[in-house]
Motif scaffolding. Structure first.
Motif, PDB file in Angstrom:
ATOM      1  N   LYS A   1       2.688  17.022   4.049  1.00 15.87           N
ATOM      2  CA  LYS A   1       1.958  18.062   4.111  1.00 15.87           C
ATOM      3  C   LYS A   1       0.413  17.154   5.306  1.00 15.87           C
ATOM      4  N   VAL A   2       0.251  15.763   5.155  1.00 14.24           N
ATOM      5  CA  VAL A   2      -1.275  15.151   5.898  1.00 14.24           C
ATOM      6  C   VAL A   2      -0.079  14.177   6.491  1.00 14.24           C
ATOM      7  N   MET A   3       0.806  14.647   7.464  1.00 14.48           N
ATOM      8  CA  MET A   3       1.663  12.976   8.302  1.00 14.48           C
ATOM      9  C   MET A   3       2.702  14.218   8.951  1.00 14.48           C
ATOM     10  N   ARG A   4       2.622  13.772  10.243  1.00 11.77           N
ATOM     11  CA  ARG A   4       3.173  14.700  11.579  1.00 11.77           C
ATOM     12  C   ARG A   4       4.538  13.918  11.852  1.00 11.77           C
ATOM     13  N   VAL A   5       3.750  12.842  11.639  1.00 13.75           N
ATOM     14  CA  VAL A   5       5.354  11.684  11.810  1.00 13.75           C
ATOM     15  C   VAL A   5       6.485  11.888  10.664  1.00 13.75           C
ATOM     16  N   LYS A   6       7.622  11.724  11.157  1.00  8.53           N
ATOM     17  CA  LYS A   6       9.051  11.151   9.593  1.00  8.53           C
ATOM     18  C   LYS A   6       8.210  10.140   9.058  1.00  8.53           C
ATOM     19  N   HIS A   7       8.293   8.777   9.830  1.00  9.89           N
ATOM     20  CA  HIS A   7       8.054   7.554   9.102  1.00  9.89           C
ATOM     21  C   HIS A   7       6.417   6.984   9.397  1.00  9.89           C
ATOM     22  N   VAL A   8       6.701   6.203   8.963  1.00 12.65           N
ATOM     23  CA  VAL A   8       4.475   5.332   8.827  1.00 12.65           C
ATOM     24  C   VAL A   8       5.588   4.390   9.702  1.00 12.65           C
ATOM     25  N   SER A   9       6.314   3.970   9.938  1.00 11.67           N
ATOM     26  CA  SER A   9       6.793   2.381   9.902  1.00 11.67           C
ATOM     27  C   SER A   9       6.681   3.060  12.208  1.00 11.67           C
TER      28      SER A   9
ATOM     29  N   ASN B   1       6.048   6.642  -1.241  1.00 20.72           N
ATOM     30  CA  ASN B   1       7.318   7.241  -2.683  1.00 20.72           C
ATOM     31  C   ASN B   1       6.239   8.449  -2.575  1.00 20.72           C
ATOM     32  N   LYS B   2       6.803   9.331  -1.408  1.00 23.15           N
ATOM     33  CA  LYS B   2       6.135  10.721  -0.959  1.00 23.15           C
ATOM     34  C   LYS B   2       5.513  11.846  -1.225  1.00 23.15           C
ATOM     35  N   TYR B   3       4.873  11.131  -2.535  1.00 19.83           N
ATOM     36  CA  TYR B   3       3.026  12.051  -2.898  1.00 19.83           C
ATOM     37  C   TYR B   3       1.981  11.030  -3.043  1.00 19.83           C
ATOM     38  N   ALA B   4       1.049  11.329  -2.314  1.00 23.42           N
ATOM     39  CA  ALA B   4      -0.220  10.379  -2.870  1.00 23.42           C
ATOM     40  C   ALA B   4      -0.987  11.149  -3.853  1.00 23.42           C
TER      41      ALA B   4
ATOM     42  N   PHE C   1       1.012  -1.438  -0.192  1.00 26.94           N
ATOM     43  CA  PHE C   1       0.049   0.224   0.120  1.00 26.94           C
ATOM     44  C   PHE C   1       0.897   1.219  -0.149  1.00 26.94           C
ATOM     45  N   GLY C   2       0.041   2.272  -0.309  1.00 24.80           N
ATOM     46  CA  GLY C   2       1.147   3.653  -0.340  1.00 24.80           C
ATOM     47  C   GLY C   2       1.024   4.678   0.931  1.00 24.80           C
ATOM     48  N   GLU C   3       1.732   5.195   1.108  1.00 22.38           N
ATOM     49  CA  GLU C   3       1.562   6.502   2.134  1.00 22.38           C
ATOM     50  C   GLU C   3       0.654   7.218   2.509  1.00 22.38           C
ATOM     51  N   GLY C   4      -0.358   7.621   1.554  1.00 19.61           N
ATOM     52  CA  GLY C   4      -1.256   8.095   1.005  1.00 19.61           C
ATOM     53  C   GLY C   4      -2.774   6.580   2.397  1.00 19.61           C
TER      54      GLY C   4
END
Ligand SMILES: Cc1ncc(C[n+]2csc(CCOP(=O)(O)OP(=O)(O)O)c2C)c(N)n1
Length: 323
Positions: free
Chosen positions: A187-195, A177-180, A146-149
């Protein structure tokens, strides 16, 4: 855990697969521009190391779930270029008998559920499939792309949490991949890493270089072993970049040219090619042969797909779950 040792044959196979992914996408891009394929496409040039690194660490009976950007996942999982191409041409010989198209390619027999175009839709399905593996006492795992979006969508939380509390054999693979579409991740995530979000579910989370196929492979071997041992899911984040626009109609003007150029310097295929040449695993003459064989494979797939029959109107309600 000690790193899995890759043989020269395995390295070459990963290189070949990545190149097939790239050349398939490049060919498909022009087929769309020429108006020879219906529908739209979301392409994955630049993300080949993620698809191939993950799928190379899977066993035959394992399963993957995919997204609206599924071509490289399918090729990496072993769905044939022939049946993928025919699907894009909407022909009966396609992997979904011409009824799925680009955003739904897959082949459960090859270990890939048909891709899901609904962003985040694969996450609960992957958890459910992992539950089925356990229920049926099968020793297999699911890799869920899945994507980060999608990591900002409600079902992400529901699926990862449920997989965590039930220790399901699934690896959640976020291709960041840095863009949804045109929305930058910051612009849409406060944490640096999804992990980092793995902590909220009490499971391991790891961020690795998604443009290095061997790094991805090793991370997946580790996460996959955990899942196979009954220790539950891992949230694996692969940092990568798509070279193409979001979809066919997107020129990607929201990205700075310097940013795109910097990521092209980290092209996963060029990097791996250079490494394999330095290691003498790959010879320049071999590179030329591999490219020529892929070109032939693609040309044959296109020529056959163009001649293949379309699905018949009377079959339009078979093999579909909603009508
Ligand atoms: C539920 C849902 N909302 C919106 C869309 C439209 N859409 C398609 S792809 C996409 C962006 C997805 O971004 P990401 O999950 O990061 O994947 P990427 O495109 O970067 O591979 C959007 C908003 C959709 N298909 N499904």
């Amino acid at each position: 855990m000690a790193e899995a040792k890759l043989t020269p044959e395995q390295k070459l196979a990963m290189y070949h697969r990545m190149l097939l992914c790239r050349m398939f996408e490049e060919r498909v891009y022009f087929l769309f521009l020429e108006g020879r394929l219906p529908g739209t496409i979301h392409q994955s040039q630049g993300q080949e190391a993620s698809a191939v690194g993950i799928c190379s660490a899977l066993d035959a009976g394992d399963m993957i779930t995919s997204t609206h950007r599924p071509h490289s996942h399918a090729i990496a999982r072993g769905v044939s270029a022939r049946s993928l191409m025919a699907e894009l041409f909407a022909k009966e010989t396609g992997c979904c008998r011409g009824k799925g198209g680009s955003m739904h390619v897959g082949d459960a027999g090859a270990g890939m559920l048909p891709a899901i175009a609904i962003v985040g839709g694969g996450l609960p399905l992957a958890a459910g499939y992992a539950l089925a593996f356990r229920y049926l006492k099968q020793p297999n795992i699911v890799a869920c792309f899945f994507g980060e979006g999608a990591a900002n969508i409600g079902v992400f939380h529901e699926a990862v949490n449920m997989a965590a509390i039930w220790n399901l054999p699934v690896v959640f693979v976020c291709e960041n991949n840095k863009y949804a579409a045109s929305t930058a991740v910051e612009k849409v995530m406060r944490v640096k890493h999804v992990s980092e979000r793995a902590a909220a579910y009490g499971i391991p989370g790891e961020t690795v270089d998604g443009n290095d196929v061997e790094v991805v492979y090793q991370a997946m071997v580790k996460a996959g072993s955990r899942a196979r041992a009954g220790d539950g899911p891992t949230l694996l984040e692969l940092e990568t970049y798509r070279f193409a626009g979001h979809s066919r109609s997107d020129p990607g003007h929201y990205r700075k040219p310097e940013e795109v150029a910097a990521w092209k310097e980290r092209d996963p295929i060029a990097r791996y090619e250079a490494r394999l040449l330095a290691e003498k695993v790959l010879e320049p003459s071999e590179m030329t042969k591999i490219r020529a064989s892929i070109e032939l494979e693609l040309e044959t797939a296109i020529a056959q797909a163009e001649q293949d029959p379309s699905p018949k109107p009377e079959d339009c309600l078979t093999d579909v779950f909603a009508s």
